[in-house]
Design a protein around this motif. Sequence first.
Motif, mmCIF file in Angstrom:
data_model
loop_
_atom_site.group_PDB
_atom_site.id
_atom_site.type_symbol
_atom_site.label_atom_id
_atom_site.label_comp_id
_atom_site.label_asym_id
_atom_site.label_seq_id
_atom_site.Cartn_x
_atom_site.Cartn_y
_atom_site.Cartn_z
ATOM 1 N N ALA A 55 88.861 8.549 60.822
ATOM 2 C CA ALA A 55 88.710 9.572 59.777
ATOM 3 C C ALA A 55 89.640 9.296 58.607
ATOM 4 N N ALA A 56 90.862 8.853 58.901
ATOM 5 C CA ALA A 56 91.818 8.545 57.835
ATOM 6 C C ALA A 56 91.347 7.379 56.979
ATOM 7 N N HIS A 57 90.457 6.558 57.546
ATOM 8 C CA HIS A 57 89.907 5.418 56.804
ATOM 9 C C HIS A 57 88.468 5.676 56.345
ATOM 10 N N GLY A 58 88.071 6.959 56.349
ATOM 11 C CA GLY A 58 86.807 7.327 55.724
ATOM 12 C C GLY A 58 85.586 7.347 56.601
ATOM 13 N N VAL A 59 85.752 7.315 57.942
ATOM 14 C CA VAL A 59 84.593 7.249 58.834
ATOM 15 C C VAL A 59 84.706 8.343 59.896
ATOM 16 N N ARG A 60 83.686 9.142 60.035
ATOM 17 C CA ARG A 60 83.622 10.151 61.092
ATOM 18 C C ARG A 60 82.895 9.564 62.296
ATOM 19 N N VAL A 61 83.551 9.537 63.459
ATOM 20 C CA VAL A 61 82.945 8.981 64.666
ATOM 21 C C VAL A 61 82.957 10.038 65.768
ATOM 22 N N GLY A 62 82.144 9.817 66.790
ATOM 23 C CA GLY A 62 82.186 10.673 67.963
ATOM 24 C C GLY A 62 83.363 10.293 68.846
ATOM 25 N N CYS A 63 83.927 11.269 69.537
ATOM 26 C CA CYS A 63 85.041 11.032 70.455
ATOM 27 C C CYS A 63 84.684 11.667 71.790
ATOM 28 N N PHE A 64 84.532 10.855 72.827
ATOM 29 C CA PHE A 64 84.048 11.341 74.120
ATOM 30 C C PHE A 64 85.138 11.186 75.176
ATOM 31 N N ARG A 65 85.411 12.296 75.858
ATOM 32 C CA ARG A 65 86.433 12.348 76.903
ATOM 33 C C ARG A 65 85.839 13.029 78.132
ATOM 34 N N PRO A 66 86.509 12.910 79.298
ATOM 35 C CA PRO A 66 86.004 13.626 80.477
ATOM 36 C C PRO A 66 85.847 15.120 80.172
ATOM 37 N N PRO A 67 84.804 15.787 80.672
ATOM 38 C CA PRO A 67 83.844 15.288 81.660
ATOM 39 C C PRO A 67 82.621 14.582 81.073
ATOM 40 N N VAL B 186 82.533 11.651 79.965
ATOM 41 C CA VAL B 186 82.608 10.279 80.472
ATOM 42 C C VAL B 186 83.520 10.290 81.696
ATOM 43 N N PRO B 187 83.444 9.262 82.551
ATOM 44 C CA PRO B 187 84.341 9.213 83.713
ATOM 45 C C PRO B 187 85.807 9.059 83.291
ATOM 46 N N ASP B 188 86.703 9.417 84.185
ATOM 47 C CA ASP B 188 88.129 9.210 83.929
ATOM 48 C C ASP B 188 88.392 7.741 83.616
ATOM 49 N N GLY B 189 89.241 7.517 82.624
ATOM 50 C CA GLY B 189 89.585 6.156 82.235
ATOM 51 C C GLY B 189 88.601 5.501 81.305
ATOM 52 N N ARG B 190 87.541 6.230 80.900
ATOM 53 C CA ARG B 190 86.508 5.649 80.031
ATOM 54 C C ARG B 190 86.341 6.445 78.736
ATOM 55 N N SER B 191 87.392 7.148 78.310
ATOM 56 C CA SER B 191 87.310 7.854 77.026
ATOM 57 C C SER B 191 87.033 6.830 75.924
ATOM 58 N N CYS B 192 86.219 7.240 74.975
ATOM 59 C CA CYS B 192 85.745 6.250 74.000
ATOM 60 C C CYS B 192 85.402 6.895 72.662
ATOM 61 N N LEU B 193 85.287 6.047 71.674
ATOM 62 C CA LEU B 193 84.606 6.414 70.446
ATOM 63 C C LEU B 193 83.134 6.106 70.644
ATOM 64 N N ARG B 194 82.264 6.948 70.076
ATOM 65 C CA ARG B 194 80.842 6.616 70.069
ATOM 66 C C ARG B 194 80.411 6.479 68.619
ATOM 67 N N LEU B 195 80.029 5.267 68.264
ATOM 68 C CA LEU B 195 79.497 4.988 66.936
ATOM 69 C C LEU B 195 77.980 5.034 67.035
ATOM 70 N N THR B 196 77.344 5.774 66.157
ATOM 71 C CA THR B 196 75.889 5.826 66.174
ATOM 72 C C THR B 196 75.355 5.232 64.873
ATOM 73 N N ALA B 197 74.607 4.165 65.024
ATOM 74 C CA ALA B 197 74.068 3.454 63.872
ATOM 75 C C ALA B 197 72.936 4.248 63.234
ATOM 76 N N ARG B 198 72.725 3.978 61.955
ATOM 77 C CA ARG B 198 71.596 4.564 61.225
ATOM 78 C C ARG B 198 70.844 3.456 60.508
ATOM 79 N N ALA B 199 69.552 3.644 60.386
ATOM 80 C CA ALA B 199 68.727 2.635 59.729
ATOM 81 C C ALA B 199 69.121 2.430 58.276
ATOM 82 N N ASN B 200 69.703 3.457 57.653
ATOM 83 C CA ASN B 200 70.002 3.366 56.219
ATOM 84 C C ASN B 200 71.466 3.058 55.926
ATOM 85 N N LEU B 201 72.211 2.528 56.894
ATOM 86 C CA LEU B 201 73.571 2.080 56.600
ATOM 87 C C LEU B 201 73.503 0.854 55.693
#
Length: 376
Positions: free
Chosen positions: A329-341, A343-358
């Motif tokens: 976000a500080a660099h201008g991009v809003r991403v998804g942030c997924f944490r338990p539950p 995702v499984p424990d130890g697999r917290s992640c960012l989720r980037l979702t592509a768009r056809a018009n990027l």
Amino acid sequence: MLDRFRTAAADRRAAGLRRTLWSRGPDFDGLLDLASNDYLGLARDPRLVEAAVAATRRWGTGSTGSRLVTGTTSLHTELERALADFCQAPGALVFSSGYLANLAAVATLGRGAVVISDAGNHASIVDACRLSRARVVVTPHKDLPAMEKALANRHEEHAVLVTDAVFSVDGDMADISAMSALAVRHGALLIVDEAHSLGVVGQQGQGTVHSSGLFRESHIVRTITLSKSLGSQGGAVLGAPEVIETLIDTGRSFIFDTGLAPGPVAAALTAVDILRNQPDLPGFARARASELAATARELGLETNHPAGAVVPVVLGAPEAALGAAATCAAHGVRVGCFRPPSVPDGRSCLRLTARANLSSDDLAVIRHALTAVAES
């Protein structure tokens, strides 16, 4: 009386698992949107907006009741025909959300059967399994031998296999052909949630069942959402006439829910028409996803080879994922942030979702943000 909730909230905060609502403007506060599921970039398309406005002026702002009580509008019927025709399905039934479509399909068709569910399935499928009151067997992610064992060893006459087509966080794809063969061999129904594959997978975006050549198979039931690639709101079940009739007669999330509002119905209809006339859109979305994943790998971040538009970047701990999302976000991009539950424990992640018009400029901004994540 409320002490237990305060204690639980404090525990979640300590574990980095508190969730907060945040307010944004219509332009994502000037940030590049990689968090939404608007895979084809249609949610703000003027054609969808105008269709929704025109339908709202004609029909009003809401459906005013269950479609079985106040009647199903000709607009809903037109959308069901369009969805069935586009996906080459025998029939379709529209719901007010994809979540409710899954609840109806799994809970209704699974009643009295054993339901075999992939461990990576979406929460709506998990909830539907519970509501079915059936015996539920949760198999390890994409574990076909475990699915076959559950089918072969069942004591119930009927069985239902259920899976996401493209999994909502990992972005990988189920082996629909192999699961279909299992279902046929053991006399089971196969329910496939195409939420993250409709509009992205296949030459024209008709989803995994279609791209696997299985769209004529009567033992396969598909659920879809209108809120991702189609840029609208709502969901639908695609299947044989017997399936649609059963859901109308006994599907609680259809019978007792207010029908989808006219505006989103018209917007979804327009999106289906756009997909027909711009068949290159799914390929653009997949290409942008591949580019995002390649960038992450080049920077040493853990990701996968996306089957659709979902690109996870695995960070491990919830705090690491929260920090990475803030960095983006500080660099201008809003991403998804997924944490338990989610995702499984130890697999917290960012989720980037592509768009056809990027654009290429967008991809450069994303690279800059991911570089900062990799260096932090």
